[in-house]
Design a protein around this motif. Structure first.
Motif, short mmCIF file in Angstrom:
data_model
loop_
_atom_site.label_atom_id
_atom_site.label_comp_id
_atom_site.label_asym_id
_atom_site.label_seq_id
_atom_site.Cartn_x
_atom_site.Cartn_y
_atom_site.Cartn_z
N THR A 255 0.84 -1.19 0.00
CA THR A 255 0.00 0.00 0.00
C THR A 255 0.88 1.25 0.00
OG1 THR A 255 -0.12 -0.13 2.42
CG2 THR A 255 -1.91 -1.14 1.17
N PRO A 256 0.37 2.37 -0.50
CA PRO A 256 1.19 3.58 -0.58
C PRO A 256 1.60 4.07 0.80
CG PRO A 256 -0.81 3.79 -1.91
CD PRO A 256 -0.97 2.57 -1.07
N GLY A 263 12.21 10.15 7.71
CA GLY A 263 13.38 9.90 8.52
C GLY A 263 13.36 8.58 9.25
N VAL A 264 12.61 7.62 8.74
CA VAL A 264 12.56 6.30 9.37
C VAL A 264 12.40 5.26 8.27
CG1 VAL A 264 10.05 6.47 9.72
CG2 VAL A 264 11.37 4.86 11.08
N GLU A 265 13.14 4.18 8.39
CA GLU A 265 13.05 3.12 7.39
C GLU A 265 11.74 2.36 7.55
OE1 GLU A 265 16.37 0.51 7.30
OE2 GLU A 265 17.82 2.10 7.70
N PRO A 266 11.16 1.91 6.44
CA PRO A 266 9.94 1.09 6.53
C PRO A 266 10.17 -0.12 7.42
CG PRO A 266 10.36 1.72 4.27
CD PRO A 266 11.56 2.14 5.05
N TYR A 389 0.87 -9.29 -2.39
CA TYR A 389 0.87 -8.29 -1.32
C TYR A 389 2.05 -8.54 -0.40
CZ TYR A 389 -0.86 -5.41 2.57
OH TYR A 389 -0.99 -4.48 3.56
N ALA A 390 2.99 -7.61 -0.37
CA ALA A 390 4.18 -7.74 0.46
C ALA A 390 4.37 -6.46 1.25
CB ALA A 390 5.41 -8.02 -0.40
N PRO A 391 3.63 -6.29 2.36
CA PRO A 391 3.72 -5.05 3.12
C PRO A 391 5.12 -4.81 3.66
CG PRO A 391 2.53 -6.74 4.36
CD PRO A 391 2.70 -7.26 2.98
N THR A 392 5.55 -3.57 3.60
CA THR A 392 6.90 -3.21 4.06
C THR A 392 6.86 -2.39 5.34
OG1 THR A 392 6.87 -1.23 2.67
CG2 THR A 392 7.82 -3.24 1.72
N ARG A 393 5.74 -1.79 5.64
CA ARG A 393 5.63 -0.95 6.83
C ARG A 393 4.69 -1.56 7.86
NH1 ARG A 393 7.77 4.17 6.48
NH2 ARG A 393 8.38 4.88 4.38
N LYS A 394 4.91 -1.21 9.10
CA LYS A 394 4.02 -1.62 10.19
C LYS A 394 2.68 -0.90 10.06
CE LYS A 394 3.68 -1.01 15.25
NZ LYS A 394 2.76 0.15 15.24
N ASP A 395 2.73 0.37 9.70
CA ASP A 395 1.52 1.19 9.57
C ASP A 395 1.16 1.38 8.11
OD1 ASP A 395 1.33 1.66 12.38
OD2 ASP A 395 2.91 3.16 12.20
N VAL A 396 -0.02 1.96 7.88
CA VAL A 396 -0.44 2.32 6.53
C VAL A 396 -0.74 3.81 6.50
CG1 VAL A 396 -1.37 0.05 5.98
CG2 VAL A 396 -2.87 1.77 7.00
N ALA A 425 1.94 4.76 20.56
CA ALA A 425 2.77 3.58 20.31
C ALA A 425 3.88 3.98 19.34
CB ALA A 425 1.92 2.44 19.74
N ASP A 426 4.48 2.99 18.69
CA ASP A 426 5.49 3.28 17.68
C ASP A 426 4.84 3.44 16.31
OD1 ASP A 426 7.37 3.09 19.65
OD2 ASP A 426 7.99 1.05 19.17
N ALA A 427 5.51 4.18 15.43
CA ALA A 427 4.94 4.45 14.10
C ALA A 427 6.05 4.50 13.06
CB ALA A 427 4.19 5.78 14.12
N ASP A 428 5.73 4.06 11.85
CA ASP A 428 6.67 4.20 10.73
C ASP A 428 6.00 4.78 9.49
OD1 ASP A 428 5.17 2.04 9.93
OD2 ASP A 428 6.86 0.75 9.45
#
Length: 481
Positions: A255-256, A263-266, A389-396, A425-428
């Protein structure tokens, strides 16, 4: 209803009383064959994966005068028994999450005096800690109700693990708890309509998923959304699945993400930061609403267009893609139900530099196309596209729009100052919540707590506000040349 995170909440100092639920003597949870909903399954599957407390949601509201604790306890008990989703206990066995149910007449409340706190920060720290402790999905109850007694009256709070609550449900909770409280204080019967149970909704969702899976392909009515024509007979793939597949392919099998540097890696989330700010005052918000209607759209599609213009000005490419949470309360029985009644629609639209009307047209068409995907249960779509579907981030990256003026708490108890409070919480990645209240249009963000992300969000807010204001002023100038 104002939206904020716990760190921005400024509660009054005072004495805190809490209520937790427990099975009444002689009552036990009974196994249920109703599985968790898709949202619950994803949430429960991620619980504890990073060692952080699960996300919770809370609402608060004000009760003037001397707080009647017995009436509030009676109201809390009646309200919990009214909503079956709150009576679900989830346990994990052999990698499978199972549901068990407690009968409504099998619930009792236990009252606890938590202490007196002399400062706002001490109250906030206590509530944050207690919400983290209590709002845990694989333990029952995953919620906590209570109140702060102070010199002006009482500030009621109700916190829930996300598995049993969504944002709309918080407004329902704030409204119904007040109705029940005032009825209990007067010794009268509360005037609340019958309501459906979220467990029944979960069963309905599962039945729809199973029926379409057995049919071999989704079976839904004919599509009238632009761009979602029927697939060739030999393909066997529903256009909603094709739409999602193309959406992912256009974004590298995922997803986009927010299209500005954070400033944070996926996948390497850092502690979140949040911002809550006014976008438009009441007069400007009304003018913006008129501009959207004149363009045969809605405030949601207008907000999308303005966000797209802001992102483009800051260097984002074309098209703009993101997810939009939408409610699934399409039957009257779910209107005032408490649960997680949301799904996500994938939206991708082109931006015409500096031109709101043209960009709004693209956003409207894209939104109608996205609505066409909702006829197929999202779990079925995710199964169909799982190979790509290969998600790279924790968030969308998502944007939500809610007009809280239309929700019950705003209509009946506008002076109770209801608030939607979320944990941290944490976010990317970035999530954007745009809300309309009686005070205007507001933005609430959740984003990684890095210097680059802080700069990106601050400048986005400035450009977003400018785009919204320009659209609103175009309507005002047209009406008063």
């Amino acid at each position: 209803m104002r939206v904020m995170t716990i760190s921005a909440f400024d509660p009054p100092p005072g004495a805190i009383v809490e209520w937790t639920a427990e099975p009444a003597p002689g009552h036990e949870f009974e196994p249920s064959d109703v599985p968790p909903s898709l949202n619950q399954s994803l949430h429960l599957g991620a619980t504890g994966a990073d060692g952080a407390p699960p996300p919770w949601l809370a609402c608060t509201f004000e009760l003037p005068g001397v707080l009647d604790e017995d009436a509030l306890e009676a109201a809390a008990g009646q309200w919990i028994r009214r909503h079956s989703g709150l009576l679900s206990r989830f346990t994990e066995q052999d990698g499978e999450v199972r549901r068990a149910l407690l009968r409504p007449d099998g619930v009792v409340l236990r009252r606890r005096e938590a202490g007196t706190f002399t400062g706002s920060s001490a109250v906030r720290e206590h509530l944050s800690r207690r919400f983290d402790e209590q709002c845990v999905p694989l333990r029952w109850p995953p919620f906590l109700l209570g109140a702060i007694r102070h010199e002006r009256g009482g500030t009621v709070f109700a916190a829930f693990d996300h598995s049993c609550m969504d944002a709309y449900s918080l407004a329902v909770a704030a409204h119904e708890l007040q109705v029940l409280y005032y009825a209990a204080a007067r010794g009268t019967r509360a005037d609340l309509a019958d309501v459906g149970g979220f467990v029944d909704y979960c069963a309905q969702e599962h039945q729809a998923m199973t029926a379409e899976a057995l049919a071999g392909r989704p079976s839904v009515p004919e599509w009238d959304a632009p761009g979602l024509s029927a697939p060739p007979p030999e393909s066997g793939e529903h256009p909603a699945v094709t739409y999602w597949r193309d959406f992912l392919r256009n974004n590298g099998a995922t997803t986009p993400g927010f299209p500005l540097g954070l400033g944070v890696e996926p996948g390497r989330a850092v502690r979140q930061r949040s911002m809550t700010a006014r976008l438009l005052d009441v007069e400007a918000a009304d003018a913006f609403d008129a501009a959207c209607r004149e363009g045969l759209g809605s405030v949601l599609t207008g907000v999308l267009a303005a966000a797209g213009l802001a992102l483009r000005e800051l260097g984002a490419g074309d098209p703009i893609g993101l997810l939009i949470p939408l409610h699934t309360r399409h039957e009257p029985r779910w209107r005032h139900a408490v649960g997680w009644f949301t799904t996500n629609a994938p939206v991708m639209f082109n931006v015409v530099d500096g031109r709101f009307a043209d960009t709004h047209t693209h956003a409207k068409v894209a939104f109608r196309e996205a609505l066409g995907t909702l006829g197929v249960p999202l779990p079925n779509i995710l199964t169909a596209i799982s190979d790509e579907y290969a998600p790279t981030r924790k968030d969308v990256f998502m944007m939500s729009y809610v007009d809280y003026r239309a929700l019950p708490v705003s209509l009946e108890f506008p002076e109770s100052r209801p608030r939607h409070i979320s944990g941290e919480a944490d976010a990317d990645d970035v999530q954007l919540w745009v809300s309309r209240t009686a005070d205007g249009l507001f933005l609430h963000t959740r984003h990684p707590g890095t210097a680059e992300a802080e700069t990106a969000i601050r400048t986005f807010h400035e450009h977003f506000t400018a785009a919204l204001t320009a659209a609103a002023e175009s309507t005002t100038l047209a009406a008063h040349p």
